[in-house]
Design a protein around this motif. Structure first.
Motif, PDB file in Angstrom:
ATOM      1  N   UNK A  64     -11.017   2.344  -0.716  1.00 31.58           N
ATOM      2  CA  UNK A  64     -11.426   1.484   0.398  1.00 31.58           C
ATOM      3  C   UNK A  64     -12.639   0.633   0.029  1.00 31.58           C
ATOM      4  N   UNK A  65     -13.464   1.119  -0.872  1.00 33.86           N
ATOM      5  CA  UNK A  65     -14.580   0.302  -1.349  1.00 33.86           C
ATOM      6  C   UNK A  65     -14.069  -0.904  -2.118  1.00 33.86           C
ATOM      7  N   UNK A  84      -3.656  -7.539   2.499  1.00 30.82           N
ATOM      8  CA  UNK A  84      -3.741  -7.828   1.063  1.00 30.82           C
ATOM      9  C   UNK A  84      -4.709  -6.863   0.376  1.00 30.82           C
ATOM     10  N   UNK A  85      -5.822  -6.601   1.022  1.00 31.99           N
ATOM     11  CA  UNK A  85      -6.798  -5.689   0.423  1.00 31.99           C
ATOM     12  C   UNK A  85      -6.288  -4.251   0.440  1.00 31.99           C
ATOM     13  N   UNK A  86      -5.539  -3.897   1.477  1.00 33.29           N
ATOM     14  CA  UNK A  86      -4.975  -2.543   1.537  1.00 33.29           C
ATOM     15  C   UNK A  86      -3.934  -2.320   0.455  1.00 33.29           C
ATOM     16  N   UNK A  87      -3.282  -3.388   0.019  1.00 34.34           N
ATOM     17  CA  UNK A  87      -2.334  -3.253  -1.085  1.00 34.34           C
ATOM     18  C   UNK A  87      -3.048  -2.808  -2.356  1.00 34.34           C
ATOM     19  N   UNK A  88      -4.256  -3.308  -2.550  1.00 32.42           N
ATOM     20  CA  UNK A  88      -5.059  -2.899  -3.707  1.00 32.42           C
ATOM     21  C   UNK A  88      -5.481  -1.441  -3.556  1.00 32.42           C
ATOM     22  N   UNK A  89      -5.912  -1.071  -2.351  1.00 32.68           N
ATOM     23  CA  UNK A  89      -6.315   0.317  -2.101  1.00 32.68           C
ATOM     24  C   UNK A  89      -5.141   1.275  -2.288  1.00 32.68           C
TER      25      UNK A  89
END
Length: 239
Positions: free
Chosen positions: A133-134, A188-193
């Motif tokens: 999450x960071x 989009x950021x949650x895909x990275x997480x």
């Protein structure tokens, strides 16, 4: 492309006493909430993911992005002081790029750092949740800063439009309309997480390759267009 003087002035504007208090309120609330949840429920991976995803990524990061992104240039346009900046022998792209770097840095510090601390409090980084999450906060900070800096350049109501996007489009429509999630920086950021954690603790409706392309595209296009609008603003002022 990076001008130290513009950066110093932008930092001073963003980190003034009143704005700094606003920027620090949500991170403080996240940490207090995390301490309370840990005390009541103990270390639980799902709870940690719910708190970080539901509050940090869905609420705190975009709001801080709105404050930092629009605040990096919006007030200067509103009070007319941007004309002084535009009178200097600086490329408009350099002004925008410098302000973007400052907005990104401020957003990251006030969102990613508290997210990491909160994650460590909640479950000690079990299953890499705190780190995931960071990283999501770091990635989304870049896109949000570029997007809201553009809004600050093109509209006098940038804060309102930014909050509408962050809280209405992403939070409300994103939860009700499946197709809207594809156009969500949060997703989009949650895909990275999700890539970091694996499994079902972190989910996203967007695949990692698609998310990566969209994050880069939004950041680049928003920054470029903000530079174009700033150049137009100078011409309007001369007329």
């Amino acid at each position: 492309m990076y001008d130290p003087t513009v950066a110093r002035l932008t930092y001073r504007a963003l980190l003034g006493r009143r704005r700094a208090l606003i920027l620090g309120a949500l991170p403080l609330l996240l940490i207090v909430l995390s301490v309370a949840v840990r005390a009541l429920t103990g270390a639980d991976d799902q709870t940690a993911a719910d708190v970080l995803g539901g509050f940090a990524i869905a609420t705190m990061v975009p709001i801080i992005g709105v404050i930092a992104g629009t605040g990096a240039i919006g007030p200067e346009i509103d009070d007319g002081s941007v004309v002084y900046l535009l009178s200097k022998p600086l490329k408009r792209s350099a002004i925008i790029f410098t302000k973007l770097i400052v907005a990104i840095a401020v957003t990251m510090v006030f969102s990613a750092v508290p997210t990491l601390i909160a994650g460590l409090i909640l479950n000690g980084n079990g299953q890499q949740i705190a780190v995931a999450y960071t990283v999501a906060a770091l990635v989304s900070s870049i896109a949000y800063s570029a997007l809201f800096l553009l809004l600050g350049t093109v509209s006098r109501h940038a804060v309102v439009f930014g909050l509408v996007y962050a809280l209405v489009w992403e939070a409300l429509f994103g939860s009700l309309v499946p197709g809207a999630r594809t156009l969500s920086v949060q997703q989009w950021s949650l895909a990275v997480a999700h890539k970091i954690v694996g499994g079902d603790l972190v989910t996203s409706d967007v695949s990692l390759p698609t998310a990566t392309v969209l994050l880069v595209a939004v950041t680049v296009l928003a920054t470029w267009y903000a530079g174009q609008k700033l150049r137009t603003l100078k011409l309007a002022g001369e007329e």
